[in-house]
Design a protein around this motif. Structure first.
Motif, mmCIF file in Angstrom:
data_model
loop_
_atom_site.group_PDB
_atom_site.id
_atom_site.type_symbol
_atom_site.label_atom_id
_atom_site.label_comp_id
_atom_site.label_asym_id
_atom_site.label_seq_id
_atom_site.Cartn_x
_atom_site.Cartn_y
_atom_site.Cartn_z
ATOM 1 N N THR A 244 17.431 66.295 -13.888
ATOM 2 C CA THR A 244 16.839 67.540 -14.383
ATOM 3 C C THR A 244 15.327 67.405 -14.514
ATOM 4 O O THR A 244 14.790 66.300 -14.610
ATOM 5 C CB THR A 244 17.405 67.918 -15.761
ATOM 6 O OG1 THR A 244 17.013 66.911 -16.702
ATOM 7 C CG2 THR A 244 18.921 68.047 -15.733
ATOM 8 N N ASP B 6 17.462 58.728 -9.370
ATOM 9 C CA ASP B 6 18.387 59.253 -8.369
ATOM 10 C C ASP B 6 18.093 60.719 -8.087
ATOM 11 O O ASP B 6 17.881 61.503 -9.007
ATOM 12 C CB ASP B 6 19.839 59.120 -8.849
ATOM 13 C CG ASP B 6 20.318 57.678 -8.853
ATOM 14 O OD1 ASP B 6 19.741 56.855 -8.120
ATOM 15 O OD2 ASP B 6 21.290 57.384 -9.578
ATOM 16 N N GLY B 7 18.049 61.073 -6.814
ATOM 17 C CA GLY B 7 17.854 62.457 -6.423
ATOM 18 C C GLY B 7 16.413 62.895 -6.297
ATOM 19 O O GLY B 7 16.153 64.045 -5.983
ATOM 20 N N GLU C 1 10.029 66.715 -5.225
ATOM 21 C CA GLU C 1 11.241 67.339 -4.730
ATOM 22 C C GLU C 1 12.407 66.561 -5.318
ATOM 23 O O GLU C 1 12.417 65.330 -5.271
ATOM 24 C CB GLU C 1 11.277 67.284 -3.213
ATOM 25 C CG GLU C 1 10.204 68.117 -2.550
ATOM 26 C CD GLU C 1 10.245 68.009 -1.035
ATOM 27 O OE1 GLU C 1 11.337 67.782 -0.476
ATOM 28 O OE2 GLU C 1 9.177 68.149 -0.432
ATOM 29 N N PHE C 2 13.375 67.289 -5.897
ATOM 30 C CA PHE C 2 14.517 66.598 -6.474
ATOM 31 C C PHE C 2 15.774 67.442 -6.391
ATOM 32 O O PHE C 2 15.722 68.667 -6.291
ATOM 33 C CB PHE C 2 14.245 66.182 -7.929
ATOM 34 C CG PHE C 2 14.049 67.329 -8.891
ATOM 35 C CD1 PHE C 2 15.107 67.804 -9.649
ATOM 36 C CD2 PHE C 2 12.804 67.904 -9.054
ATOM 37 C CE1 PHE C 2 14.926 68.848 -10.539
ATOM 38 C CE2 PHE C 2 12.606 68.934 -9.949
ATOM 39 C CZ PHE C 2 13.673 69.419 -10.694
ATOM 40 N N ASP C 3 16.895 66.753 -6.405
ATOM 41 C CA ASP C 3 18.209 67.386 -6.368
ATOM 42 C C ASP C 3 18.634 67.632 -7.815
ATOM 43 O O ASP C 3 18.927 66.687 -8.539
ATOM 44 C CB ASP C 3 19.193 66.460 -5.656
ATOM 45 C CG ASP C 3 20.591 67.027 -5.552
ATOM 46 O OD1 ASP C 3 20.906 68.017 -6.235
ATOM 47 O OD2 ASP C 3 21.379 66.450 -4.784
ATOM 48 N N ASP C 4 18.670 68.895 -8.212
ATOM 49 C CA ASP C 4 18.973 69.203 -9.615
ATOM 50 C C ASP C 4 20.429 68.967 -9.990
ATOM 51 O O ASP C 4 20.795 69.095 -11.150
ATOM 52 C CB ASP C 4 18.530 70.616 -9.987
ATOM 53 C CG ASP C 4 19.228 71.702 -9.203
ATOM 54 O OD1 ASP C 4 20.036 71.389 -8.308
ATOM 55 O OD2 ASP C 4 18.951 72.884 -9.485
ATOM 56 N N SER C 5 21.251 68.560 -9.032
ATOM 57 C CA SER C 5 22.608 68.157 -9.386
ATOM 58 C C SER C 5 22.649 66.682 -9.799
ATOM 59 O O SER C 5 23.640 66.209 -10.348
ATOM 60 C CB SER C 5 23.577 68.397 -8.225
ATOM 61 O OG SER C 5 23.327 67.505 -7.152
ATOM 62 N N GLN C 6 21.543 65.962 -9.551
ATOM 63 C CA GLN C 6 21.463 64.543 -9.902
ATOM 64 C C GLN C 6 20.497 64.256 -11.048
ATOM 65 O O GLN C 6 20.674 63.278 -11.768
ATOM 66 C CB GLN C 6 21.042 63.715 -8.683
ATOM 67 C CG GLN C 6 22.060 63.718 -7.588
ATOM 68 C CD GLN C 6 21.644 62.824 -6.432
ATOM 69 O OE1 GLN C 6 20.545 62.289 -6.380
ATOM 70 N NE2 GLN C 6 22.540 62.658 -5.481
ATOM 71 N N GLU D 269 12.664 62.758 -4.530
ATOM 72 C CA GLU D 269 11.959 62.430 -3.291
ATOM 73 C C GLU D 269 10.552 63.022 -3.329
ATOM 74 O O GLU D 269 10.296 63.980 -4.055
ATOM 75 C CB GLU D 269 12.687 63.022 -2.087
ATOM 76 C CG GLU D 269 14.090 62.493 -1.890
ATOM 77 C CD GLU D 269 14.755 63.095 -0.665
ATOM 78 O OE1 GLU D 269 14.044 63.636 0.197
ATOM 79 O OE2 GLU D 269 15.979 63.031 -0.598
#
Length: 59
Positions: free
Chosen positions: A36, A12-13, A29-34, A15
């Motif tokens: 680590t 999750d998070g 690329e990743f969403d660090d809120s989803q 891309e």
């Protein structure tokens, strides 16, 4: 798609995963809120690869 790219893309998070074997690097690329960087490194380790360091660079 490599085994590493496939496993990281399922998180999750995450891309746009690209494994650069010639440079011994992975760019993602990743969403660090989803997720680590450490979790991504653990996933690569679980696949049998050695992770020397997990560096994060903000875009």
């Amino acid at each position: 798609m490599t085994k590493i790219e496939g496993a990281l893309s399922k998180k999750d998070g995450v891309e746009n995963v690209k494994v650069l074997f010639n440079a011994s690097k992975i760019k993602a690329e990743f969403d660090d809120s989803q997720v680590t960087a450490e979790s991504l490194a653990d996933t690569v380790t679980d696949l049998g690869y050695v992770v020397q360091s997990a560096k994060v660079k903000a875009l």
